[in-house]
Structure formats: C-alpha cells, structure tokens
Scaffold this motif. Sequence first.
Motif, short mmCIF file in Angstrom:
data_model
loop_
_atom_site.label_atom_id
_atom_site.label_comp_id
_atom_site.label_asym_id
_atom_site.label_seq_id
_atom_site.Cartn_x
_atom_site.Cartn_y
_atom_site.Cartn_z
N GLN A 63 0.89 -0.95 0.06
CA GLN A 63 -0.27 0.02 0.10
C GLN A 63 0.80 1.34 0.08
O GLN A 63 0.62 2.05 -0.81
CB GLN A 63 -0.91 -0.17 1.18
CG GLN A 63 -1.98 -0.93 1.06
CD GLN A 63 -3.06 -0.87 2.19
OE1 GLN A 63 -2.78 -0.42 3.37
NE2 GLN A 63 -4.37 -1.12 1.97
N ALA A 66 2.33 1.56 -3.53
CA ALA A 66 1.32 2.27 -4.48
C ALA A 66 1.05 3.67 -4.08
O ALA A 66 1.08 4.62 -5.08
CB ALA A 66 -0.06 1.53 -4.17
N ALA A 67 1.30 4.24 -2.81
CA ALA A 67 1.04 5.38 -2.51
C ALA A 67 2.32 6.44 -2.95
O ALA A 67 2.11 7.57 -3.46
CB ALA A 67 0.80 5.73 -0.94
N SER A 69 4.14 5.65 -5.63
CA SER A 69 4.01 5.71 -7.18
C SER A 69 2.91 6.98 -7.35
O SER A 69 3.06 7.72 -8.22
CB SER A 69 3.28 4.42 -7.61
OG SER A 69 3.19 4.55 -9.03
N GLN A 70 1.74 7.05 -6.52
CA GLN A 70 0.89 7.97 -6.83
C GLN A 70 1.53 9.32 -6.53
O GLN A 70 1.24 10.26 -7.44
CB GLN A 70 -0.38 7.76 -5.88
CG GLN A 70 -1.47 8.68 -6.01
CD GLN A 70 -2.14 8.51 -7.55
OE1 GLN A 70 -2.19 7.31 -7.87
NE2 GLN A 70 -2.72 9.47 -8.27
N GLU A 71 2.19 9.58 -5.33
CA GLU A 71 2.86 10.72 -5.20
C GLU A 71 4.01 11.14 -6.26
O GLU A 71 4.10 12.34 -6.62
CB GLU A 71 3.67 10.61 -3.74
CG GLU A 71 4.34 11.74 -3.26
CD GLU A 71 5.03 11.62 -2.01
OE1 GLU A 71 5.96 12.44 -1.66
OE2 GLU A 71 4.96 10.76 -1.24
N THR A 73 3.60 10.36 -9.50
CA THR A 73 2.82 10.35 -11.08
C THR A 73 3.60 10.96 -11.92
O THR A 73 3.45 10.61 -13.05
CB THR A 73 1.44 10.81 -10.87
OG1 THR A 73 0.75 9.88 -9.87
CG2 THR A 73 0.81 10.74 -12.08
N SER A 119 4.01 -1.10 -9.77
CA SER A 119 3.72 0.01 -9.38
C SER A 119 4.19 1.25 -10.10
O SER A 119 3.68 2.32 -10.33
CB SER A 119 4.00 0.30 -7.78
OG SER A 119 3.09 -0.64 -7.03
N GLN A 123 5.64 5.41 -14.73
CA GLN A 123 6.61 6.25 -14.77
C GLN A 123 7.96 5.79 -15.58
O GLN A 123 8.61 6.50 -16.29
CB GLN A 123 7.25 6.41 -13.30
CG GLN A 123 6.36 7.32 -12.34
CD GLN A 123 5.29 6.51 -11.62
OE1 GLN A 123 4.97 5.33 -12.16
NE2 GLN A 123 4.76 6.87 -10.58
#
Length: 231
Positions: A63, A66-67, A69-71, A73, A119, A123
């Motif tokens: 988790q 994934a977070a 990776s989101q940060e 983006t 993840s 990128q």
Amino acid sequence: MKKNALITGANRGVGLALVKAYLSAGWRVYACCRHTVDAAELQQLQANNTALTLHQLDVTDYQAVAALSQEMTDVPLDLLINNAGYYGPKGYGFGNTDLDEWRKVLEINTIAPLKLAESFYPQLLAKQPGIIANLSSKVGSMTENTSGGGYIYRSSKAALNSVAKSLSNDLSPQGIISVALHLGWVQTEMGGPNALITPDASAAGLKQVLDQLTLEDSGSFIDFQGQQLPW
C-alpha cells in the motif's frame, strides 16, 4: 533535463554508494529506506544536494509502494533499482531451515521487486528506455551452484532472476529494459569484512553497466564488470 532514478535500500552499503554515484553524475535521485530518521548519511547528502529526495518506504508494504507511486505520478523514471535485500540466517545446514525467515527473505528479495516494477510501470513507460535493475547475486545461478546449501538466499535470488526475465519478456516490446545484476562480493553488513570490493567500486561498475544497456540486453544476467552470467 536531469535523469531520474528511484533506489530502494538506499541508506547503506551498495544502495548508498549508488545514490552517491548517480548524484555525482547529475541525476535526480529518489532514495528509499525503511527509516529515514536513522539514515544519517542520506540526510547529510540531502542537506547538501537539492537533487536528492528521501522517502521512508518498507518495500513489503505494498500500500505504501502504491502511495509513493501515486505521489510520483509526474516523475518519469529512467531507472528503478531494486536494491533492498535481506540475507536471512547464516550457518544453518540441511534440515535446519527456518521457514519464517525463508518467507521473509522471499518477500523482500523476490516479491517486492515485482510489486515495485508493477507500481512504477507508468513512470518507467514515460522514458525510452526505462530500466528496471534487479540486484541479484550469482549464488542464484543454477550453473554456479556447485556447493549446495544456502537454501533461503539462493532460492530468493534464483526466483528474482526469473522475475527479471519475465519482466523483460513482458515489457521489452514497450521499451522497458529489465536485467538481473550481480554486484560482486562487497564489503557490506551482508558481505562481511573479508569481501573483495568496496561498495563504491561495485556501484561504479553497476552504473557503467546500466549506462551502456540497450533493449537487446534486456533479460540478461550481468555482473558489475559487464560479464554475462549463466542462469
């Protein structure tokens, strides 16, 4: 424009040496470790270099992966270095394998690198080519295994090699390179004081290998001196 690298297990040993090598080469480095508060050298580097960003990350906390990776983006990655690793117990023999430790080693050394690749796929896809560098070991080579033993660590690296090969088959058509790398016998907490090379020497060799990779090299098992290793 600066190139971008994400490096796990970056607080010591070869991971820290890789951070220094890529910063020296003018890259922007995103350095991950489990406890940034204890990573004194990384903190000192960051204080003197705006191209270094620290992230607290347990690579088995998917988790959190994934977070992150989101940060990130909007950060196209030229390079993901799956360096975080765990050796597990030493000195045990046949019949004395610690199953809980085996599961832990496989989680860190084999499963986490694949989850990181999944993840950060977007990128990596943003760069041509993006590179996934999986830091393995020649003890994971079936051909090189002539002494037996080492069931836990050997099996985790053999499995990581399989992950690296499958990533190559799946992602090379999209311009993403995946390789397994042997960093040598290095003077680290894992390698011990009798090892043959320093972390800086290993990192310099690995960087030279990675700098020269092409899509044709994807799926290879290569040591820090650029030599192809047998599976």
